[in-house]
Design a protein around this motif. Structure first.
Motif, PDB file in Angstrom:
ATOM      1  N   ALA A 117       5.568  -3.251  -1.085  1.00 26.92           N
ATOM      2  CA  ALA A 117       5.201  -3.138   0.936  1.00 26.92           C
ATOM      3  C   ALA A 117       5.139  -1.906   1.238  1.00 26.92           C
ATOM      4  CB  ALA A 117       5.853  -4.061   1.727  1.00 26.92           C
ATOM      5  N   GLY A 118       6.427  -1.044   0.752  1.00 26.83           N
ATOM      6  CA  GLY A 118       6.741   0.519   0.733  1.00 26.83           C
ATOM      7  C   GLY A 118       5.778   0.874   0.059  1.00 26.83           C
ATOM      8  N   CYS A 131      10.393  -0.693   4.779  1.00 29.82           N
ATOM      9  CA  CYS A 131       9.808  -1.942   3.493  1.00 29.82           C
ATOM     10  C   CYS A 131      11.286  -2.167   2.893  1.00 29.82           C
ATOM     11  CB  CYS A 131       8.760  -1.527   2.718  1.00 29.82           C
ATOM     12  SG  CYS A 131       7.175  -0.776   4.007  1.00 29.82           S
ATOM     13  N   GLY A 178       6.746  -6.414   5.528  1.00 29.36           N
ATOM     14  CA  GLY A 178       6.632  -7.054   4.477  1.00 29.36           C
ATOM     15  C   GLY A 178       8.116  -8.242   4.335  1.00 29.36           C
ATOM     16  N   ALA A 192       3.422  -8.808   0.568  1.00 26.21           N
ATOM     17  CA  ALA A 192       3.710  -7.662   1.074  1.00 26.21           C
ATOM     18  C   ALA A 192       2.953  -5.757   0.885  1.00 26.21           C
ATOM     19  CB  ALA A 192       5.003  -7.244  -0.032  1.00 26.21           C
ATOM     20  N   GLY A 223       2.343  -3.935   4.569  1.00 30.18           N
ATOM     21  CA  GLY A 223       2.272  -2.465   3.438  1.00 30.18           C
ATOM     22  C   GLY A 223       1.239  -1.641   4.010  1.00 30.18           C
TER      23      GLY A 223
END
Length: 495
Positions: free
Chosen positions: A164-165, A245, A461, A473, A477
């Motif tokens: 996600a990040g 995230c 996420g 995720a 994101g």
């Protein structure tokens, strides 16, 4: 649609993998690249249906997931592969998915469960085609850094460098913002690096993509825990927006007698320590939880539990058993799990095949509930007690477990790995930012908007939706980046 009769002429062909016994001797990925002619035939099996459920990415109320969460343009790149237009196929794939090299390896492929062909035949091998498209792209040198042409001057902090990040950072960077990603571990990648064994997703694959993101202008800061090494107040002062995230990393425990004994560990502690030691020293530092010559019991029947099997086999465990509290699934879809939902059926994963190859049998044992851990005089685990249970659904729709009299059993056990899921995100950063949470302790942020109770702070996420898939995720994101971009600029061109 290149070949209207492709699905009639060709059967599904899965990628070849190295022999399950032989591959347990090392930590290398074991999928073998398919010949181009075979891949083009597989692409031709796509029916170009009127409604391609494979790419819908939705859920049915009270049922299950349908199709690809990132809305991959699957029929389009299947057709392009059939026609040999690999570069164009890669462009279409990257249009919706920042990291197809990750999903092509570790995604359970809900798209295939929703493939129209799967109603009466084997689904199109979508995941395999995705994997080969992106690897062809890297091999040919088509995937290169694409930094934004202009910068907005806006600064965004992304906390957590899992799927996600990374997806949020990639999208925000495309929009021209200055993005810094904070990761508390010593390597970038989060779950991708330390939650998945190297045989399934090698670290150099993650590093390859991270290097591209760095060259595109994203700043990564490892060994930097927000709330400890940098305060939330400092984040607020330095950045125009923050996207959290951080995942759902609080493990669910098994609270039974003897839990305090030596030799009982959470699955993620086991997997993380293993990968760190492998990458740092090829296990020479001995700084990991070793399963060698031990009777290993994995409690939990999901993917994380199977990853523990994959790892324990390579350590040289004496025996491996995986407990699942549920019954074994059916070979065919049950009536309450119709197409196009993700199929809930019995499968034999790569880890199970490896355990069978080494020990002679499938490692799974079903309908078992642990009742007690027993140790020796030194406080070390020596055995585990179980009872068989029957699972029923009560009037409120909740699962209840009913012990079966006379089914008690004692198992030798030197190492127990707890893989029974997660209870939510860690609370430190939530408390420091004074964020609202939902009834499951996840960060409260509405799906599709992702904004938390604090202005300028977003969540995406697992820390928002609960434990889920890598592909979900990535989807969240990307969407959170779009909403953050809209907040910063008043409008957004991000998808």
């Amino acid at each position: 649609m290149g070949k209207p009769t492709g699905f009639l002429e060709y059967k599904r062909e899965n990628p070849t993998k190295r022999d399950p016994f032989e591959r347990t001797k090392n930590w290398q990925e074991f999928q073998i690249i398919m010949p181009e002619a075979s891949l083009r035939k597989q692409g031709s099996r796509c029916m170009d249906c009127g409604v391609p459920f494979c790419q819908t990415g939705t859920t049915m109320a009270g049922s299950g997931e349908i199709g690809c969460p990132v809305y991959n343009l699957i029929p389009e790149w299947n057709d392009l592969v059939y026609r040999g237009k690999w570069r164009e196929a890669l462009d279409r794939l990257h249009k919706t998915n920042n990291f197809p090299e990750f999903t092509g390896r570790v995604c359970p492929a809900p798209c295939e469960g929703s493939c129209t062909l799967a109603i009466s035949d084997d689904a199109v091998s979508i995941k395999s085609i995705e994997y080969h498209i992106v690897e062809r792209g890297f091999q040919e040198g088509w995937i290169t850094p694409q930094p934004p042409k202009t910068r907005t001057g806006k600064k965004v902090a992304v906390v957590g460098s899992g799927p996600a990040g990374l997806a949020a950072a990639a999208q925000l960077n495309k929009a021209g913002h200055l993005v810094t990603v904070f990761e508390r571990e010593d390597r970038i990648g989060g779950l991708l690096t330390y939650g998945i064994p190297d045989v399934k997703l090698a670290n150099h694959i993650v590093e390859r993509r991270v290097k591209l993101l760095e060259e595109e202008g994203i700043l990564f800061k490892a060994n930097m825990e927000v709330g400890k090494d940098i305060t939330t107040a400092e984040l607020d002062k330095e950045f125009d927006a923050v996207i959290l995230c951080t995942g759902a990393t609080k493990p669910r425990d098994v609270e039974v007698e003897g839990r305090e004994l030596n030799g009982i560990h959470f699955a993620m502690d086991f997997l993380t320590a293993n990968t760190k030691s492998l990458l740092n020293s090829n296990f020479q530092d001995q700084d990991y939880i070793d399963a060698k010559d031990k009777h290993v019991i994995v409690i939990g029947g999901g993917d994380t539990g199977t990853d523990c099997i994959t790892t324990s086999v390579r350590h040289g465990a004496k025996s491996i058993t995986q407990f699942d509290i549920n019954k074994t699934k059916l070979e065919e879809r049950p009536a309450n799990n119709p197409w196009p939902m993700f199929p809930i059926v019995h499968t034999v994963d790569d880890g199970h095949k490896e355990a069978k190859a080494v020990y002679g049998n499938d490692p799974r044992a079903y309908q078992l509930m642990t009742t007690k851990f027993v140790g020796d005089e030194n406080g070390n685990l020596k055995e585990l007690h179980t009872i068989s249970v029957e699972t029923k659904i009560d009037e409120n729709g909740q699962k209840t477990r009913h012990p079966i009299a006379g089914s008690e059993k004692v198992w030798p056990a030197d190492l127990v790995l707890l893989a029974v899921g997660f209870t939510g995100p860690e609370e430190k950063i939530i408390q420091q930012l004074k964020l609202e949470t939902d009834k499951r302790s996840n960060i409260k942020a509405e799906y599709g908007q992702y904004v938390t109770s604090v202005e300028g702070v977003y969540a995406a996420g697992d820390n928002r939706r609960g434990q889920s898939l890598v592909v979900w995720a990535i989807h969240e994101g990307r969407e959170a980046a779009r909403e953050c971009d809209r907040y910063l600029m008043g409008a957004s061109n991000l998808p």
